[in-house]
Motif scaffolding. Structure first.
Motif, PDB file in Angstrom:
ATOM      1  N   GLU A  63      11.819  20.210 109.410  1.00 49.63           N
ATOM      2  CA  GLU A  63      11.993  19.377 108.229  1.00 49.63           C
ATOM      3  C   GLU A  63      11.495  20.143 107.016  1.00 49.63           C
ATOM      4  O   GLU A  63      10.774  21.128 107.147  1.00 49.63           O
ATOM      5  CB  GLU A  63      11.221  18.075 108.391  1.00 49.63           C
ATOM      6  N   HIS A 229      18.178  21.180 109.706  1.00 48.62           N
ATOM      7  CA  HIS A 229      17.502  19.934 110.029  1.00 48.62           C
ATOM      8  C   HIS A 229      18.517  18.936 110.591  1.00 48.62           C
ATOM      9  O   HIS A 229      18.152  17.836 110.961  1.00 48.62           O
ATOM     10  CB  HIS A 229      16.802  19.365 108.801  1.00 48.62           C
ATOM     11  N   TYR A 266       7.051  14.410 118.747  1.00 47.74           N
ATOM     12  CA  TYR A 266       7.761  14.622 117.490  1.00 47.74           C
ATOM     13  C   TYR A 266       9.256  14.803 117.743  1.00 47.74           C
ATOM     14  O   TYR A 266      10.089  14.225 117.043  1.00 47.74           O
ATOM     15  CB  TYR A 266       7.189  15.842 116.764  1.00 47.74           C
ATOM     16  N   LEU A 270      12.285  12.515 116.396  1.00 47.17           N
ATOM     17  CA  LEU A 270      13.421  13.085 115.659  1.00 47.17           C
ATOM     18  C   LEU A 270      14.739  12.643 116.283  1.00 47.17           C
ATOM     19  O   LEU A 270      15.670  12.242 115.593  1.00 47.17           O
ATOM     20  CB  LEU A 270      13.365  14.609 115.723  1.00 47.17           C
ATOM     21  N   GLU A 273      15.610   9.158 115.696  1.00 49.44           N
ATOM     22  CA  GLU A 273      15.873   8.880 114.297  1.00 49.44           C
ATOM     23  C   GLU A 273      17.295   9.218 113.886  1.00 49.44           C
ATOM     24  O   GLU A 273      17.838   8.658 112.957  1.00 49.44           O
ATOM     25  CB  GLU A 273      14.930   9.772 113.487  1.00 49.44           C
ATOM     26  N   PRO A 286      11.583   3.469 112.468  1.00 47.71           N
ATOM     27  CA  PRO A 286      11.186   4.831 112.107  1.00 47.71           C
ATOM     28  C   PRO A 286       9.778   5.193 112.573  1.00 47.71           C
ATOM     29  O   PRO A 286       8.964   4.307 112.817  1.00 47.71           O
ATOM     30  CB  PRO A 286      11.243   4.792 110.584  1.00 47.71           C
ATOM     31  N   ILE A 287       9.512   6.521 112.692  1.00 48.28           N
ATOM     32  CA  ILE A 287       8.131   6.927 112.881  1.00 48.28           C
ATOM     33  C   ILE A 287       7.438   6.752 111.556  1.00 48.28           C
ATOM     34  O   ILE A 287       8.003   6.992 110.497  1.00 48.28           O
ATOM     35  CB  ILE A 287       7.966   8.396 113.344  1.00 48.28           C
TER      36      ILE A 287
END
Lengths: 336, 320
Positions: A63, A229, A266, A270, A273, A286-287
């Protein structure tokens, strides 16, 4: 030099890159008088190791603000690492001019394609000069043959050779991306570092450029380090994926395995998401939180303030990147 | 009764090279509480459509013809004074770049209170309370303290939240969001989508989400309208359009997405690029790039309605 499938082309070994803001005069005086003034240091890249084998497409998922462009520049020798070493075919790449013989006139085998097709082309140069300058300087073509050579390269990336007298502003975004690719290809590289090379393009143009990358890979036997990303692009393109968070590698795995079974929290977040065509009217979950500032990263595991599984240990000790299955690495205390 | 009905909207820009029709007869309709995804590539006229609804077209641009009916009000030709009472109060807009929408030299507090006072005569205490409430609603921690800060003290995602909070201050009936998550990271984009979805469901507002990202629309919207060269070429419920597009351009767009389900094959790309809007060729604008083009595509195709869907194509997919 023939490249077999197992030759490691690019070796990034424990590479770190720190950027420091120098103290100004007032701050230096203040420090001399005993004030607690420190230099600000950003650990843009922190002890990262990546190997890229010949013919592979390795995608780096990062990111913004987590060190993606820095790593791309380290890989092609545009930045000198603060620690560790980048080697290409066993030779360090930090000082390209001195290293590649003949006072830097031999062709550098690593080329970079930049994110912004608007900013990375000189608006005052014709396409012919943009694409033709490097091979001429490196002695790949005679000055008299540059025109024909440029025409050939332009054809290869799907541009009309008759456009070679034009300036960058006379092209659309997708065509400009192709000019950037042509410029990189002009010195016959073996290895391309693409820093978000398709992020600025429209969907239909992006598809054309991605196809071009795949075609070039087949026809020229190129190896890619692709920084992105966009997980859709990553999954489509890559053989192996390396996920970074705040300058550290958190997970590395073959693409299919990573998407099927992400290990690091993580990576899991991702993947959860990412918007997908087959997810209709879904509820977004969302996180929480945002990427912390790299000026002042969290202690221990960088991800712990946002991690749903964080334990006491995560705040103190940074997890090491360990092999969790053949070819798969992850840095998380949950794997112990 | 529909909340918003845009009919045959034409917006032109007068340039040195000639008249550029950015929007060329676009029609849209939106129910109360509905989320419409307006999809198109750069230059398709999707943002100009959004601006036209709010009357934000400045010279050299002008709305040449058409009608924008909002509730019982015709917005086109409305005097600026009346338009101002609608804009920001009943219809709000969220822009792509929050750094451009927020004034860098004014604190968030000043900007939010200004927005409250623009439409309501209330006390400063009440305006402040409402600003804090709005910030809390979009998920900003310690809103009381953040209110005194300036835009540069916020991160990109937080700034976009502030912009959304400002848009929501007057509980608008319609929100037009122009690519509000395009500039943001994946995880932050997820957070903004989450907040937006929650707020729209809670308040019952309608939302037009302008984007080029089909995947975002798939997760968020009820209906989808695909724009190409200033016209809506296909419109319908999200699931139907994405599963079985009728227009070859929609099909091409879907095939261009490096889908999360495809392996490393070639993408089925659309050849060529979007045509210039300065001198459009007669007939279907997609003709040059279309694999299904026939001679009759040289006549402009009409919008065909069927079972709650609409398509502008002489030779749509699946026969029909």
């Amino acid at each position: 030099m023939p490249a077999t499938a197992d030759t490691v082309l690019l070796e990034i070994r424990d590479v770190s890159k720190r950027f420091s803001k120098r103290l100004d005069v007032v701050e230096r005086v203040a420090r001399a008088m005993g004030a607690a003034v420190r230099e600000h240091t950003v650990h843009a890249v922190d002890c990262v190791s990546i190997d890229v084998k010949a013919g592979e497409v390795v995608c780096l998922v990062v990111e913004s603000g987590c060190g993606k462009s820095t790593l791309g520049r380290l890989a092609c020798g545009l930045h000198t690492p603060s620690g560790g070493e980048v080697r290409y075919r066993g030779k360090p790449v930090e000082v390209p001019a001195a290293l590649w013989g003949d006072a830097g006139r031999a062709r550098p085998p690593i080329q970079m394609i930049f994110q912004d097709p608007f900013a990375s082309l000189n608006p005052r140069m014709r396409v012919e000069e943009i694409v033709g300058e490097a091979p001429r300087v490196h002695g790949l073509v005679k000055p008299a043959d540059v025109g024909a050579y440029v025409a050939e390269i332009l054809l290869r990336v799907g541009l009309d050779p008759s456009a070679r007298r034009r300036y960058p502003h006379q092209f659309s975004g997708g065509q400009r991306a192709r000019v950037g690719i042509a410029r990189a290809l002009a010195v016959k590289p073996e290895f391309l570092v693409c820093d978000e090379a398709v992020a600025a393009l429209d969907v239909s143009i992006q598809a054309q450029v991605l196809n071009l990358f795949m075609d070039l890979r087949e026809s020229l036997g190129l190896t890619y380090l692709f920084i992105s990303h966009d997980l859709g692009v990553v999954r489509h393109l890559s053989n192996r994926v390396v996920v970074m968070y705040l300058g550290r590698v958190v997970e590395s795995a073959p693409t299919d395995e990573l998407f099927a079974k992400p290990n690091h929290p993580y990576t899991q977040a991702l993947l959860a998401e990412v918007s997908r065509l087959d997810r209709r009217r879904r509820t977004y979950a969302p996180i929480s939180g945002e990427i912390p500032s790299p000026l002042n990263p969290p202690t221990g595991c960088h991800f712990h303030p946002r991690c749903p599984h964080a334990m006491a240990r995560c705040t103190e000790e940074a997890p090491r990147l360990r092999e969790i299955a053949p070819g798969r690495h992850a840095a998380c205390h949950l794997n112990d | 009764m529909k909340l918003l009905e845009v009919t045959d909207l034409v917006t032109e820009f007068h340039t040195r090279e000639g008249v550029l029709r950015a929007v060329n007869g676009a029609s849209l309709a939106l129910e109360r509480g509905e989320i419409l995804g307006l999809v198109g590539e750069s230059g398709s006229g999707k943002s100009v459509t959004g601006f036209s609804i709010l009357g934000l077209i400045d010279p050299p641009g002008r709305i040449a013809s058409g009608s924008v009916r909002f509730d019982d009000l015709e917005l086109l030709g409305l005097p600026e004074e009346s338009m101002r009472r609608v804009r920001g109060k009943r219809i709000a807009m969220v822009f792509q770049d929050p750094m451009m929408t927020l004034n860098p030299v004014l604190s968030i507090e000043t900007q939010m209170m200004e927005t409250v006072f623009a439409h309501e005569a209330t006390t400063p205490q009440d305006a402040r309370r409402r600003a804090i409430e709005a910030l809390a609603r979009v998920g900003i921690a310690s809103p009381g303290e953040r209110l005194a800060q300036y835009p540069h003290q916020f991160s990109g995602g937080m700034r976009q939240r502030v912009a959304i909070a400002i848009a929501l201050l007057h509980k608008p009936e319609l929100i037009i969001a122009d690519e509000p998550t395009t500039a943001l990271d994946v995880t932050v984009q997820g957070q903004i989508l989450y907040e937006m979805q929650k707020l729209v469901r809670e308040s019952g507002a309608s939302l037009i989400w302008i984007t080029h990202d089909l995947a975002v629309i798939a997760g968020l919207a009820d209906r989808i309208a695909v724009m190409y060269a200033g016209r809506i070429v296909e419109e319908g419920p999200v699931a139907e359009v994405l599963d079985a597009p009728l227009h070859p351009y929609s099909r091409g767009l879907l095939d261009s997405v490096p889908a999360a389900n495809a392996g490393a094959g070639r993408l089925n790309q659309i050849p060529g690029m979007a045509p210039s809007l300065l001198r459009p060729a007669p007939g279907c604008a997609f003709r040059e790039r279309c694999t299904r083009a026939e001679d009759r595509c040289c006549d402009p195709p009409a919008l065909t309605q069927m079972n709650g869907r609409a398509v502008r194509c002489c030779n749509p997919l699946q026969g029909a």
